[in-house]
Design a protein around this motif. Structure first.
Motif, PDB file in Angstrom:
ATOM      1  N   GLY A 109      40.285  33.409  25.276  1.00  0.00           N
ATOM      2  CA  GLY A 109      40.309  34.480  24.292  1.00  0.00           C
ATOM      3  C   GLY A 109      38.932  34.793  23.722  1.00  0.00           C
ATOM      4  N   PRO A 110      38.225  33.806  23.163  1.00  0.00           N
ATOM      5  CA  PRO A 110      36.870  34.066  22.651  1.00  0.00           C
ATOM      6  C   PRO A 110      35.874  34.492  23.728  1.00  0.00           C
ATOM      7  CG  PRO A 110      37.768  32.074  21.668  1.00  0.00           C
ATOM      8  CD  PRO A 110      38.712  32.471  22.758  1.00  0.00           C
ATOM      9  N   LEU A 111      35.980  33.908  24.936  1.00  0.00           N
ATOM     10  CA  LEU A 111      35.063  34.303  26.009  1.00  0.00           C
ATOM     11  C   LEU A 111      35.211  35.781  26.334  1.00  0.00           C
ATOM     12  CD1 LEU A 111      35.288  31.221  28.422  1.00  0.00           C
ATOM     13  CD2 LEU A 111      33.425  31.828  26.861  1.00  0.00           C
ATOM     14  N   GLY A 112      36.456  36.261  26.355  1.00  0.00           N
ATOM     15  CA  GLY A 112      36.684  37.679  26.598  1.00  0.00           C
ATOM     16  C   GLY A 112      36.111  38.547  25.489  1.00  0.00           C
ATOM     17  N   LEU A 113      36.192  38.064  24.250  1.00  0.00           N
ATOM     18  CA  LEU A 113      35.624  38.815  23.122  1.00  0.00           C
ATOM     19  C   LEU A 113      34.103  38.924  23.239  1.00  0.00           C
ATOM     20  CD1 LEU A 113      37.672  37.532  20.044  1.00  0.00           C
ATOM     21  CD2 LEU A 113      37.703  39.833  21.014  1.00  0.00           C
ATOM     22  N   PHE A 114      33.449  37.834  23.658  1.00  0.00           N
ATOM     23  CA  PHE A 114      32.000  37.877  23.841  1.00  0.00           C
ATOM     24  C   PHE A 114      31.624  38.955  24.858  1.00  0.00           C
ATOM     25  CE2 PHE A 114      32.060  33.066  22.843  1.00  0.00           C
ATOM     26  CZ  PHE A 114      32.029  33.329  21.483  1.00  0.00           C
ATOM     27  N   LEU A 115      32.316  38.953  26.002  1.00  0.00           N
ATOM     28  CA  LEU A 115      32.011  39.916  27.059  1.00  0.00           C
ATOM     29  C   LEU A 115      32.263  41.341  26.580  1.00  0.00           C
ATOM     30  CD1 LEU A 115      31.241  40.565  29.966  1.00  0.00           C
ATOM     31  CD2 LEU A 115      33.621  40.138  30.628  1.00  0.00           C
ATOM     32  N   TYR A 116      33.404  41.563  25.947  1.00  0.00           N
ATOM     33  CA  TYR A 116      33.749  42.887  25.440  1.00  0.00           C
ATOM     34  C   TYR A 116      32.720  43.373  24.419  1.00  0.00           C
ATOM     35  CZ  TYR A 116      36.129  45.752  21.831  1.00  0.00           C
ATOM     36  OH  TYR A 116      36.451  46.675  20.868  1.00  0.00           O
ATOM     37  N   GLY A 117      32.373  42.498  23.467  1.00  0.00           N
ATOM     38  CA  GLY A 117      31.472  42.900  22.397  1.00  0.00           C
ATOM     39  C   GLY A 117      30.078  43.271  22.879  1.00  0.00           C
ATOM     40  N   TRP A 118      29.469  42.416  23.704  1.00  0.00           N
ATOM     41  CA  TRP A 118      28.088  42.686  24.116  1.00  0.00           C
ATOM     42  C   TRP A 118      28.006  43.778  25.163  1.00  0.00           C
ATOM     43  CZ3 TRP A 118      24.475  41.516  20.983  1.00  0.00           C
ATOM     44  CH2 TRP A 118      24.618  40.426  20.124  1.00  0.00           C
ATOM     45  N   ALA A 119      29.054  43.934  25.976  1.00  0.00           N
ATOM     46  CA  ALA A 119      29.073  45.057  26.919  1.00  0.00           C
ATOM     47  C   ALA A 119      29.162  46.383  26.168  1.00  0.00           C
ATOM     48  CB  ALA A 119      30.247  44.911  27.881  1.00  0.00           C
ATOM     49  N   ALA A 120      30.005  46.432  25.129  1.00  0.00           N
ATOM     50  CA  ALA A 120      30.125  47.648  24.328  1.00  0.00           C
ATOM     51  C   ALA A 120      28.851  47.909  23.534  1.00  0.00           C
ATOM     52  CB  ALA A 120      31.320  47.533  23.383  1.00  0.00           C
ATOM     53  N   GLN A 121      28.235  46.858  23.002  1.00  0.00           N
ATOM     54  CA  GLN A 121      27.009  47.005  22.213  1.00  0.00           C
ATOM     55  C   GLN A 121      25.895  47.638  23.045  1.00  0.00           C
ATOM     56  OE1 GLN A 121      26.627  46.120  18.933  1.00  0.00           O
ATOM     57  NE2 GLN A 121      24.518  46.882  18.931  1.00  0.00           N
ATOM     58  N   ASN A 122      25.803  47.220  24.309  1.00  0.00           N
ATOM     59  CA  ASN A 122      24.737  47.710  25.180  1.00  0.00           C
ATOM     60  C   ASN A 122      25.173  48.880  26.067  1.00  0.00           C
ATOM     61  OD1 ASN A 122      22.419  45.672  24.767  1.00  0.00           O
ATOM     62  ND2 ASN A 122      24.201  44.349  25.077  1.00  0.00           N
ATOM     63  N   ARG A 123      26.380  49.375  25.786  1.00  0.00           N
ATOM     64  CA  ARG A 123      26.923  50.541  26.496  1.00  0.00           C
ATOM     65  C   ARG A 123      26.891  50.349  28.002  1.00  0.00           C
ATOM     66  NH1 ARG A 123      25.074  55.854  22.919  1.00  0.00           N
ATOM     67  NH2 ARG A 123      25.560  54.929  20.889  1.00  0.00           N
ATOM     68  N   LEU A 124      27.284  49.166  28.457  1.00  0.00           N
ATOM     69  CA  LEU A 124      27.399  48.923  29.884  1.00  0.00           C
ATOM     70  C   LEU A 124      28.587  49.694  30.430  1.00  0.00           C
ATOM     71  CD1 LEU A 124      26.725  45.062  29.995  1.00  0.00           C
ATOM     72  CD2 LEU A 124      25.090  46.955  30.146  1.00  0.00           C
ATOM     73  N   HIS A 125      28.746  49.664  31.716  1.00  0.00           N
ATOM     74  CA  HIS A 125      29.823  50.434  32.344  1.00  0.00           C
ATOM     75  C   HIS A 125      31.173  50.072  31.723  1.00  0.00           C
ATOM     76  CE1 HIS A 125      32.507  52.015  35.483  1.00  0.00           C
ATOM     77  NE2 HIS A 125      31.463  52.776  35.850  1.00  0.00           N
ATOM     78  N   TRP A 126      32.023  51.087  31.570  1.00  0.00           N
ATOM     79  CA  TRP A 126      33.303  50.881  30.876  1.00  0.00           C
ATOM     80  C   TRP A 126      34.173  49.825  31.533  1.00  0.00           C
ATOM     81  CZ3 TRP A 126      37.668  51.715  33.712  1.00  0.00           C
ATOM     82  CH2 TRP A 126      37.572  52.544  34.828  1.00  0.00           C
ATOM     83  N   VAL A 127      34.010  49.601  32.833  1.00  0.00           N
ATOM     84  CA  VAL A 127      34.822  48.591  33.515  1.00  0.00           C
ATOM     85  C   VAL A 127      34.554  47.205  32.941  1.00  0.00           C
ATOM     86  CG1 VAL A 127      35.198  47.409  35.715  1.00  0.00           C
ATOM     87  CG2 VAL A 127      35.046  49.909  35.661  1.00  0.00           C
ATOM     88  N   ILE A 128      33.295  46.921  32.595  1.00  0.00           N
ATOM     89  CA  ILE A 128      32.944  45.599  32.063  1.00  0.00           C
ATOM     90  C   ILE A 128      33.621  45.384  30.701  1.00  0.00           C
ATOM     91  CG2 ILE A 128      31.039  44.096  31.368  1.00  0.00           C
ATOM     92  CD1 ILE A 128      29.242  45.664  33.266  1.00  0.00           C
ATOM     93  N   VAL A 129      33.640  46.432  29.880  1.00  0.00           N
ATOM     94  CA  VAL A 129      34.306  46.335  28.580  1.00  0.00           C
ATOM     95  C   VAL A 129      35.799  46.068  28.776  1.00  0.00           C
ATOM     96  CG1 VAL A 129      34.832  47.535  26.435  1.00  0.00           C
ATOM     97  CG2 VAL A 129      32.627  47.894  27.549  1.00  0.00           C
ATOM     98  N   ASP A 130      36.412  46.805  29.692  1.00  0.00           N
ATOM     99  CA  ASP A 130      37.852  46.627  29.932  1.00  0.00           C
ATOM    100  C   ASP A 130      38.162  45.252  30.519  1.00  0.00           C
ATOM    101  OD1 ASP A 130      38.530  49.041  28.890  1.00  0.00           O
ATOM    102  OD2 ASP A 130      38.800  50.078  30.807  1.00  0.00           O
TER     103      ASP A 130
END
Length: 499
Positions: free
Chosen positions: A381-402
């Motif tokens: 759960g927390p690992l997924g939050l880390f990935l979601y948060g920093w991908a969104a912060q840096n506006r990486l491709h939407w697939v990474i956020v999802d």
């Protein structure tokens, strides 16, 4: 004498009763009292645990489909909040309140509905709450002011909350421990879709028609569910079924001595005392039972995170990625897929673990064995939050956020299911009240967390905002279940007499 003979020749009525239905009645009473009305051993057609599998799945699926609509309504407003706020001249706090007030009602509703289902049965409570929810959900669609919308949402949420109070009770009534994983997995499949489908439907409705159709459309579906539940849902509460059997026996034989274990336990108490004690039971469990306290806090934390995601996910795509309202809603599919995958894999793992333990010589199932499956989810759960948060912060491709949100939802669902099974098996006599106590804390976090989430992301950004939540999850989500794993059996032994 005739009545006595009649009773003695009914082996389906007079037999040994499981301890969970007897309370303080002794084994000698069970064997020697011909007037004790109980489920027959080893099989009784009226015992919900002995029902045909098709009937068990029928009541499970009816409850699940009912939960789909009620949970969908909790999130369907999320993409349209800005439109509703503009129409009613609402500030940001008021618009967030219009969404979250529904969840506040689901905190208090189960405290009443759960105990009522243990006194009057699951069936009448489900029917009454279905109609109540329908009335106030329609009212939401006709609201002409922000005050009426918020009040109607609260009252609709109160009726919707019965699904949280009844789920643990009904599943505990009809399914045995070896079927716990599969039954939970199938039950959760449809409601989990509701939480994510709500914003998807809401996004398209907000973009293409009036937001009022969110409530009118779900009310039409609710009318269907009212009709289905009245025709297809059976009473599952054992003491209520036995009470009806005893009343039938007294009426048919004319002998008023027939009684159930539950009736004997409450024979010297007024109905008001019985009802009053039942109504305060969830609060007693929450105040004095460490098992309920710890398990509720764990599940409540993850439940609050879920509603942070559900309430802010659409805004992320609109503001950070400049996507339309309709497209922003489609990203909730990743939330749904993560929860569904977590529930189905978790369900299978629960049953496999149970069978493996049961196959050992002289093994005896303990509820604490369910908790081993909490730890993988508490890490994911927390690992997924880390990935979601920093991908969104840096506006990486939407697939990474999802992908990040998929992993997070997967982990949180893997954590929640074993905890629910643990509470059900720790309090088999009072699953409704135990579920209500747990839901009270969960709904409070679901109500409160989205209120500070926008400000948190504004100050910390998506990266550090989600990382903060993730670090708290790791610090709390691993030690707490470990404590229950080691001390749970002793806590259960001390707690049972005070239920």
């Amino acid at each position: 004498m005739a009545a006595n003979t009649n009773a003695q020749t009914r082996p389906d009525i007079i037999s040994s009763v499981p301890e969970i239905e007897l309370g303080s009645i002794s084994t000698k009473d069970k064997q020697d009292d011909p007037y004790l009305v109980a489920f027959a051993k080893p099989h009784d057609a009226e015992n919900p645990k002995d029902w045909p599998t098709s009937r068990k799945w029928l009541v499970t699926d009816v409850l699940s489909a009912t939960g789909f609509n009620r949970i969908m309504v909790s999130t369907i407003m999320a993409p349209a909040l800005s439109i509703i706020a503009k129409e009613f001249n609402m500030n940001s706090a008021e618009s967030a309140m219009a969404l979250s007030i529904y969840l506040l009602a689901t905190a208090f509703g189960p405290l009443v509905i759960g105990p009522l289902s243990e006194v009057y049965g699951r069936k009448p409570v489900l029917h009454a709450s279905n109609v109540w929810f329908l009335i106030w959900n329609i009212a939401c669609g006709f609201a002409n002011s922000k005050e009426m919308l918020i009040a109607s949402r609260f009252l609709a949420g109160f009726g919707a909350s019965s699904i949280y109070a009844l789920a643990s009770g009904v599943l505990g009534d009809v399914w045995r421990p070896e079927q716990r994983g599969r039954s939970l997995g199938v039950y959760l499949l449809i409601p989990l879709l509701g939480a994510a489908v709500g914003p998807i439907i809401g996004g398209f409705m907000a973009g293409r028609t009036t937001w009022r159709w969110m409530f009118w459309a779900t009310s039409i579906f609710q009318v269907v569910m009212v009709l289905v539940s009245f025709s297809a849902f059976y009473e599952t509460h054992g003491p209520t079924i036995l009470k009806a059997r005893a009343e039938r026996l007294r009426r048919e034989t004319g002998n008023q001595q027939h009684y159930t274990a539950d009736e004997r336990l409450h024979s010297n108490k007024s109905p008001y005392f019985v009802l009053g004690r039942a109504l305060i039971r969830p609060l007693r469990l929450l105040a004095f039972h460490p098992i309920i306290q710890i398990s509720s806090l764990i599940s409540a934390f993850y439940y609050g995170i879920l509603y942070i995601v559900l309430s802010t996910f659409s805004d992320l795509w609109i503001t950070q990625y400049q996507q339309s309202v309709e497209i922003s809603g489609l990203h909730y599919i990743s939330c749904a897929l993560g929860e569904i995958a977590g529930s189905q894999i978790g369900a299978k793992a629960m049953d496999v673990l149970y069978r493996r333990q049961a196959s050992r010589p002289n093994s005896e199932h303990a509820p604490e064995a369910r908790l081993y499956l909490v730890f993988p989810g508490a890490l994911l759960g927390p690992l997924g939050l880390f990935l979601y948060g920093w991908a969104a912060q840096n506006r990486l491709h939407w697939v990474i956020v999802d992908v990040g949100i998929f992993i997070s939802m997967f982990g949180m669902q893997m954590t929640g299911m074993p905890l629910q099974a643990y509470v059900m098996e720790s309090y088999p006599e009072y699953t409704g009240s135990a579920g209500a106590a747990s839901q009270f804390v969960r709904s409070l976090t679901a109500f409160l967390f989205p209120l500070f989430a926008p400000r948190m992301y504004e100050v910390l950004g998506y990266g550090w905002g989600n990382s903060t939540i993730g670090f708290i999850g790791l610090a709390f989500g691993l030690p707490a279940p470990l404590a229950i794993l080691f001390f749970g059996a002793r806590l259960r032994a001390k707690a049972r007499p005070s239920c």
